[in-house]
Motif scaffolding. Structure first.
Motif, PDB file in Angstrom:
ATOM      1  N   ALA A   1      28.956  44.559  42.676  1.00 39.82           N
ATOM      2  CA  ALA A   1      29.001  43.487  41.675  1.00 39.82           C
ATOM      3  C   ALA A   1      30.427  43.148  41.228  1.00 39.82           C
ATOM      4  O   ALA A   1      30.663  42.090  40.666  1.00 39.82           O
ATOM      5  CB  ALA A   1      28.157  43.870  40.463  1.00 39.82           C
ATOM      6  N   HIS A   2      31.382  44.062  41.458  1.00 43.31           N
ATOM      7  CA  HIS A   2      32.767  43.765  41.081  1.00 43.31           C
ATOM      8  C   HIS A   2      33.609  43.340  42.284  1.00 43.31           C
ATOM      9  O   HIS A   2      34.843  43.338  42.211  1.00 43.31           O
ATOM     10  CB  HIS A   2      33.440  44.996  40.458  1.00 43.31           C
ATOM     11  CG  HIS A   2      32.691  45.589  39.324  1.00 43.31           C
ATOM     12  ND1 HIS A   2      31.924  46.727  39.437  1.00 43.31           N
ATOM     13  CD2 HIS A   2      32.557  45.173  38.040  1.00 43.31           C
ATOM     14  CE1 HIS A   2      31.380  46.992  38.264  1.00 43.31           C
ATOM     15  NE2 HIS A   2      31.729  46.075  37.409  1.00 43.31           N
ATOM     16  N   GLY A   3      32.962  43.083  43.420  1.00 37.47           N
ATOM     17  CA  GLY A   3      33.709  42.687  44.618  1.00 37.47           C
ATOM     18  C   GLY A   3      34.423  43.852  45.285  1.00 37.47           C
ATOM     19  O   GLY A   3      35.338  43.668  46.075  1.00 37.47           O
ATOM     20  N   LYS A   4      33.990  45.082  44.983  1.00 39.45           N
ATOM     21  CA  LYS A   4      34.632  46.273  45.553  1.00 39.45           C
ATOM     22  C   LYS A   4      33.596  47.031  46.398  1.00 39.45           C
ATOM     23  O   LYS A   4      32.396  46.933  46.138  1.00 39.45           O
ATOM     24  CB  LYS A   4      35.086  47.201  44.411  1.00 39.45           C
ATOM     25  CG  LYS A   4      35.946  46.508  43.347  1.00 39.45           C
ATOM     26  CD  LYS A   4      37.418  46.796  43.569  1.00 39.45           C
ATOM     27  CE  LYS A   4      38.287  46.069  42.569  1.00 39.45           C
ATOM     28  NZ  LYS A   4      38.255  46.672  41.222  1.00 39.45           N
ATOM     29  N   PRO A   5      34.046  47.846  47.371  1.00 43.54           N
ATOM     30  CA  PRO A   5      33.098  48.590  48.207  1.00 43.54           C
ATOM     31  C   PRO A   5      32.361  49.670  47.405  1.00 43.54           C
ATOM     32  O   PRO A   5      32.990  50.417  46.636  1.00 43.54           O
ATOM     33  CB  PRO A   5      33.979  49.242  49.278  1.00 43.54           C
ATOM     34  CG  PRO A   5      35.330  48.635  49.144  1.00 43.54           C
ATOM     35  CD  PRO A   5      35.440  48.076  47.770  1.00 43.54           C
ATOM     36  N   VAL A   6      31.055  49.735  47.605  1.00 40.37           N
ATOM     37  CA  VAL A   6      30.225  50.724  46.896  1.00 40.37           C
ATOM     38  C   VAL A   6      29.275  51.418  47.873  1.00 40.37           C
ATOM     39  O   VAL A   6      28.933  50.881  48.919  1.00 40.37           O
ATOM     40  CB  VAL A   6      29.379  50.072  45.763  1.00 40.37           C
ATOM     41  CG1 VAL A   6      30.275  49.375  44.739  1.00 40.37           C
ATOM     42  CG2 VAL A   6      28.326  49.117  46.301  1.00 40.37           C
ATOM     43  N   LEU A   7      28.856  52.601  47.462  1.00 39.27           N
ATOM     44  CA  LEU A   7      27.835  53.384  48.175  1.00 39.27           C
ATOM     45  C   LEU A   7      26.944  54.025  47.130  1.00 39.27           C
ATOM     46  O   LEU A   7      27.391  54.310  46.016  1.00 39.27           O
ATOM     47  CB  LEU A   7      28.481  54.526  48.961  1.00 39.27           C
ATOM     48  CG  LEU A   7      29.127  54.250  50.299  1.00 39.27           C
ATOM     49  CD1 LEU A   7      29.809  55.531  50.790  1.00 39.27           C
ATOM     50  CD2 LEU A   7      28.118  53.755  51.328  1.00 39.27           C
ATOM     51  N   PHE A   8      25.696  54.305  47.514  1.00 36.10           N
ATOM     52  CA  PHE A   8      24.790  55.033  46.622  1.00 36.10           C
ATOM     53  C   PHE A   8      24.412  56.375  47.263  1.00 36.10           C
ATOM     54  O   PHE A   8      24.197  56.453  48.470  1.00 36.10           O
ATOM     55  CB  PHE A   8      23.524  54.210  46.354  1.00 36.10           C
ATOM     56  CG  PHE A   8      23.752  53.070  45.398  1.00 36.10           C
ATOM     57  CD1 PHE A   8      23.585  53.242  44.030  1.00 36.10           C
ATOM     58  CD2 PHE A   8      24.151  51.817  45.869  1.00 36.10           C
ATOM     59  CE1 PHE A   8      23.803  52.200  43.143  1.00 36.10           C
ATOM     60  CE2 PHE A   8      24.372  50.767  44.987  1.00 36.10           C
ATOM     61  CZ  PHE A   8      24.195  50.960  43.622  1.00 36.10           C
ATOM     62  N   LEU A   9      24.317  57.398  46.426  1.00 37.19           N
ATOM     63  CA  LEU A   9      23.977  58.752  46.884  1.00 37.19           C
ATOM     64  C   LEU A   9      22.544  59.070  46.487  1.00 37.19           C
ATOM     65  O   LEU A   9      22.036  58.566  45.482  1.00 37.19           O
ATOM     66  CB  LEU A   9      24.934  59.758  46.247  1.00 37.19           C
ATOM     67  CG  LEU A   9      26.425  59.443  46.440  1.00 37.19           C
ATOM     68  CD1 LEU A   9      27.276  60.486  45.713  1.00 37.19           C
ATOM     69  CD2 LEU A   9      26.789  59.387  47.921  1.00 37.19           C
TER      70      LEU A   9
END
Lengths: 134, 134
Positions: A111-119
């Motif tokens: 949502a902030h335009g940055k790379p994310v991952l979920f654990l």
């Protein structure tokens, strides 16, 4: 490895009511709703002096929030997000430690335009943990 | 009215394992366990650069965490704590807005030696909210 707590995400059954409550009853600084079609959510950010609260509301029939709200009709805390400097390095370290990354294992743009991952919540005391590269 | 996010509290089924995971797998700064007999919990604070994570583990048969862990055997996010300048003023404002305060309505002394109150989760999107006077 983990840095700041970027945000706490709360799934809510009524985004307008929850925004009004944080603005008026709790006296916080509440942003405008933003649709995030890639994530199936509409989000509202609440700016606290040291971090953010992210209100989450389903966007579309395939929203990952629909199931959560079916199980928790009043809403509830959906995930917490920690910042990391290097998301691929963090991912590889976590995989080597036996933790599971959700989805393909490749970062998505959050949502902030940055790379994310979920654990996987089962690996982290029942908490869905998001990592965001900052 | 609300200020900083003081902490996010996570109830865990194994305090030693959760502490080791935050220390080793997530690379965070993890404190020593502290018994809080007045609250029926043993807590471990994890210091992040901008806020804290509070790991909660039941202390005694009457612990308020026992029921939560029965329902959530892997653990889960138990509450979030917002700071306020004046807890009695905050309480009176919230009561006037129709929110419910748990227990007697009088502040208790929390894990940091400061007055705290808890608000009813049904009034706050399914989230148990703690207010702490700082």
């Amino acid at each position: 490895m983990i840095g700041r707590l970027n945000h706490v995400a709360i799934a809510v059954p009524d985004l307008e009511a929850a925004s009004a409550q944080y603005r008026n009853t709790l006296g916080a600084t509440v942003g405008a709703p933003q649709d995030e079609p890639d994530h199936g959510v509409t989000v509202v950010f609440i700016e606290l002096p040291n971090t953010k609260i992210e209100l989450l509301y389903p966007l579309g029939d395939e929203s990952p929030i629909n199931g959560f709200l079916e199980k928790n009709p009043s809403g509830g805390i959906h995930h917490i997000c920690y910042e990391v400097d290097d998301i691929l390095k963090a991912r590889d370290h976590l995989l080597a430690e036996g933790a599971r990354v959700l989805g393909s294992g490749e970062p998505k743009i959050g949502a902030h335009g940055k790379p994310v991952l979920f654990l996987h919540p089962k690996d982290f005391n029942g908490c869905l943990v998001e990592l965001e590269q900052v």
